[in-house]
Design a protein around this motif. Structure first.
Motif, PDB file in Angstrom:
ATOM      1  N   VAL A  46      -1.097  10.497   3.988  1.00  0.00           N
ATOM      2  CA  VAL A  46      -1.720  11.819   4.039  1.00  0.00           C
ATOM      3  C   VAL A  46      -1.268  12.628   2.830  1.00  0.00           C
ATOM      4  O   VAL A  46      -0.199  12.386   2.255  1.00  0.00           O
ATOM      5  CB  VAL A  46      -1.388  12.567   5.350  1.00  0.00           C
ATOM      6  N   ASP A  47      -2.077  13.595   2.452  1.00  0.00           N
ATOM      7  CA  ASP A  47      -1.819  14.387   1.247  1.00  0.00           C
ATOM      8  C   ASP A  47      -0.490  15.133   1.342  1.00  0.00           C
ATOM      9  O   ASP A  47      -0.051  15.533   2.424  1.00  0.00           O
ATOM     10  CB  ASP A  47      -2.944  15.399   1.029  1.00  0.00           C
ATOM     11  N   ALA A  48       0.109  15.366   0.188  1.00  0.00           N
ATOM     12  CA  ALA A  48       1.404  16.043   0.134  1.00  0.00           C
ATOM     13  C   ALA A  48       1.327  17.495   0.583  1.00  0.00           C
ATOM     14  O   ALA A  48       2.343  18.089   0.953  1.00  0.00           O
ATOM     15  CB  ALA A  48       1.961  15.971  -1.287  1.00  0.00           C
ATOM     16  N   ASP A  49       0.129  18.083   0.575  1.00  0.00           N
ATOM     17  CA  ASP A  49       0.001  19.486   0.985  1.00  0.00           C
ATOM     18  C   ASP A  49      -0.284  19.652   2.474  1.00  0.00           C
ATOM     19  O   ASP A  49      -0.536  20.758   2.962  1.00  0.00           O
ATOM     20  CB  ASP A  49      -1.098  20.183   0.178  1.00  0.00           C
ATOM     21  N   VAL A  50      -0.211  18.549   3.232  1.00  0.00           N
ATOM     22  CA  VAL A  50      -0.483  18.584   4.667  1.00  0.00           C
ATOM     23  C   VAL A  50       0.816  18.809   5.431  1.00  0.00           C
ATOM     24  O   VAL A  50       1.858  18.215   5.117  1.00  0.00           O
ATOM     25  CB  VAL A  50      -1.151  17.268   5.124  1.00  0.00           C
ATOM     26  N   LYS A  64       0.791  -1.226   0.000  1.00  0.00           N
ATOM     27  CA  LYS A  64       0.000   0.000   0.000  1.00  0.00           C
ATOM     28  C   LYS A  64       0.826   1.281   0.000  1.00  0.00           C
ATOM     29  O   LYS A  64       0.270   2.378  -0.139  1.00  0.00           O
ATOM     30  CB  LYS A  64      -0.925   0.005   1.227  1.00  0.00           C
ATOM     31  N   PHE A  65       2.144   1.164   0.173  1.00  0.00           N
ATOM     32  CA  PHE A  65       2.958   2.363   0.333  1.00  0.00           C
ATOM     33  C   PHE A  65       4.221   2.279  -0.511  1.00  0.00           C
ATOM     34  O   PHE A  65       4.663   1.193  -0.879  1.00  0.00           O
ATOM     35  CB  PHE A  65       3.332   2.561   1.808  1.00  0.00           C
ATOM     36  N   LYS A  66       4.794   3.458  -0.763  1.00  0.00           N
ATOM     37  CA  LYS A  66       6.033   3.529  -1.540  1.00  0.00           C
ATOM     38  C   LYS A  66       6.957   4.562  -0.903  1.00  0.00           C
ATOM     39  O   LYS A  66       6.529   5.395  -0.074  1.00  0.00           O
ATOM     40  CB  LYS A  66       5.740   3.886  -2.988  1.00  0.00           C
ATOM     41  N   VAL A  67       8.206   4.525  -1.285  1.00  0.00           N
ATOM     42  CA  VAL A  67       9.182   5.500  -0.794  1.00  0.00           C
ATOM     43  C   VAL A  67       8.715   6.912  -1.155  1.00  0.00           C
ATOM     44  O   VAL A  67       8.262   7.165  -2.270  1.00  0.00           O
ATOM     45  CB  VAL A  67      10.576   5.223  -1.402  1.00  0.00           C
ATOM     46  N   GLY A  68       8.803   7.812  -0.191  1.00  0.00           N
ATOM     47  CA  GLY A  68       8.396   9.190  -0.404  1.00  0.00           C
ATOM     48  C   GLY A  68       7.006   9.517   0.092  1.00  0.00           C
ATOM     49  O   GLY A  68       6.650  10.701   0.208  1.00  0.00           O
ATOM     50  N   ASP A  69       6.194   8.499   0.394  1.00  0.00           N
ATOM     51  CA  ASP A  69       4.853   8.758   0.915  1.00  0.00           C
ATOM     52  C   ASP A  69       4.927   9.449   2.269  1.00  0.00           C
ATOM     53  O   ASP A  69       5.758   9.113   3.117  1.00  0.00           O
ATOM     54  CB  ASP A  69       4.070   7.451   1.085  1.00  0.00           C
ATOM     55  N   GLN A  70       4.032  10.420   2.472  1.00  0.00           N
ATOM     56  CA  GLN A  70       3.863  11.038   3.785  1.00  0.00           C
ATOM     57  C   GLN A  70       2.827  10.235   4.567  1.00  0.00           C
ATOM     58  O   GLN A  70       1.747   9.938   4.032  1.00  0.00           O
ATOM     59  CB  GLN A  70       3.392  12.483   3.643  1.00  0.00           C
ATOM     60  N   VAL A  71       3.148   9.920   5.817  1.00  0.00           N
ATOM     61  CA  VAL A  71       2.257   9.048   6.576  1.00  0.00           C
ATOM     62  C   VAL A  71       2.068   9.561   8.001  1.00  0.00           C
ATOM     63  O   VAL A  71       2.953  10.186   8.583  1.00  0.00           O
ATOM     64  CB  VAL A  71       2.785   7.598   6.630  1.00  0.00           C
ATOM     65  N   ALA A  72       0.894   9.280   8.533  1.00  0.00           N
ATOM     66  CA  ALA A  72       0.617   9.412   9.957  1.00  0.00           C
ATOM     67  C   ALA A  72       0.545   8.009  10.533  1.00  0.00           C
ATOM     68  O   ALA A  72       0.100   7.065   9.853  1.00  0.00           O
ATOM     69  CB  ALA A  72      -0.694  10.155  10.192  1.00  0.00           C
TER      70      ALA A  72
END
Length: 374
Positions: A154-158, A76-84
């Motif tokens: 979470v969105d990149a603009d957060v 579900k995820f990749k390098v560079g993803d922003q996460v909570a």
């Protein structure tokens, strides 16, 4: 790799920033560079040795960061993803499969035993002594290893400095109202304790359409904040009897719903006594206190109910984006409740939270991070 982490070596110790070694990445894990982490009163309860969590341990469970490495089984995820980051759950038991992962069959094992599912550790001292983790990720560190179930993109603009507390404190308070109490539009609610969890519950009550929202606390400063965030009435319980005042506000009917975030037995009893007939209370503080009730007179004759709600009965991957959406719309302004601290000031942040002078301390691990738009 080497990381810096805030370790509690024994019950009651202060946090000690230490150099630790991180274990090798497992196939279902990701490596997260932590930008920031909220501090929760649950961290303090554990640090003080009031639970069964073993030591030494790296606490923290409201982290947010950026993925730097991904295990080969992660989908579900990749390098560079922003996460909570939020709590751990198995994803396979009946509770998880029916949308209630906060009561996962393996909840205690995955969140409180301090080891991976296979019994291995993620943190080690420089002398190779194991250090326990917490909630499956331990966000009081510069980097950590996390199972993908703990993560929400979470969105990149957060602003990543803000969103960590959406994984526990703000999730718990808002979810208790939205998913647990499910108040009817136009109903009344009293929130006892206006810290981060209580104020999140209060903001959620406004979102859900409650017309009477009563904030109860002993700090006038917090009650003023509650007013600005939607409380229709406030009560300083050191000055006024909350039971009598709530009766006055509700024309002697009582409130339809109550949330207790204090865990203090007399406060819980007051909240219960303040309920209308058929009212429901959700006591949600992490506490070792005991509360004695007369079931007949305090519950049955008033047809009142007490419900247990863990982590707001929320699915983080659904609720965190929802809260971010509400925030962007100006309807969940949790950023008004936070104060940022450098990571090395963690002990001061903990003291400020305990004293009530700060509602939600947030530790900044990555001082080089630049929020979107800045």
């Amino acid at each position: 790799m080497n990381v810096k982490a805030a370790v509690v070596y024994a019950p009651g110790d202060e946090y000690e920033l230490s150099n630790l070694k991180l274990a090798e990445l497992q196939p279902d894990e990701v490596l997260v560079k932590i930008v920031a982490s909220g501090m929760c009163m649950s961290d303090e309860t554990i640090r003080k040795g009031q639970t069964s969590v073993a030591f030494p341990v790296v606490l923290g469970h409201e982290g947010a960061g950026i993925i730097e490495q991904v295990g080969n089984a992660v989908k579900k995820f990749k390098v560079g993803d922003q996460v909570a980051m939020s709590y751990a759950y198995c994803g396979n038991c009946p509770s998880c499969q029916t949308g209630h992962p906060a009561v996962c069959n393996d909840w205690m094992k995955l969140n409180f035993l301090g080891v991976r599912d296979d019994g291995s550790h993620t943190f080690y001292t420089e002398d190779d002594a194991p250090v326990k983790n917490f909630y499956g990720h331990s966000s009081f560190a510069t980097h950590t290893l996390v199972h993908e179930n703990n993560l929400t993109k979470v969105d990149a603009d957060v602003d990543l400095r803000l969103v960590g507390p959406l994984g526990c404190g703000f999730l718990t308070g808002s979810g208790t109202v939205i998913n647990g109490l499910k108040p009817k539009v136009g109903s009344s609610i009293a929130v006892f304790g206006t810290g981060a969890v209580g104020l999140a519950a209060m903001m959620a009550a406004k979102l859900e359409g409650c017309s009477t929202i009563i904030a109860v606390d002993i700090h006038d400063s917090r009650l003023e904040i509650a007013k600005s965030l939607g409380a229709t009435h406030t009560i300083n319980s050191q000055v006024e009897d909350p039971i009598a005042k709530i009766a006055e506000i509700t024309a002697n009917q009582g409130v339809n719903y109550a949330v207790d975030t204090t865990g203090v037995a007399p406060v819980i009893k007051s909240a219960l006594a303040s309920l209308a007939r058929g009212g429901v209370i959700a006591p949600i503080a992490v506490s070792t206190n005991k509360t004695e009730l007369n079931i007949t007179s305090e519950l049955m004759l008033g047809s009142k109910s007490i419900i247990g709600v863990v982590m707001g009965d929320s699915v983080p991957q659904l609720s965190i984006p929802q809260l971010v959406k509400f925030y962007k719309e100006g309807r969940f302004p949790f950023d008004q409740l936070v104060k940022f601290y450098p990571f090395e000031d963690i002990n001061q942040a903990a003291k400020d939270s305990t004293s009530g002078s700060v509602i939600k301390p947030i530790l900044i691990m990555d001082e080089s991070y630049t929020a979107p738009g800045n």
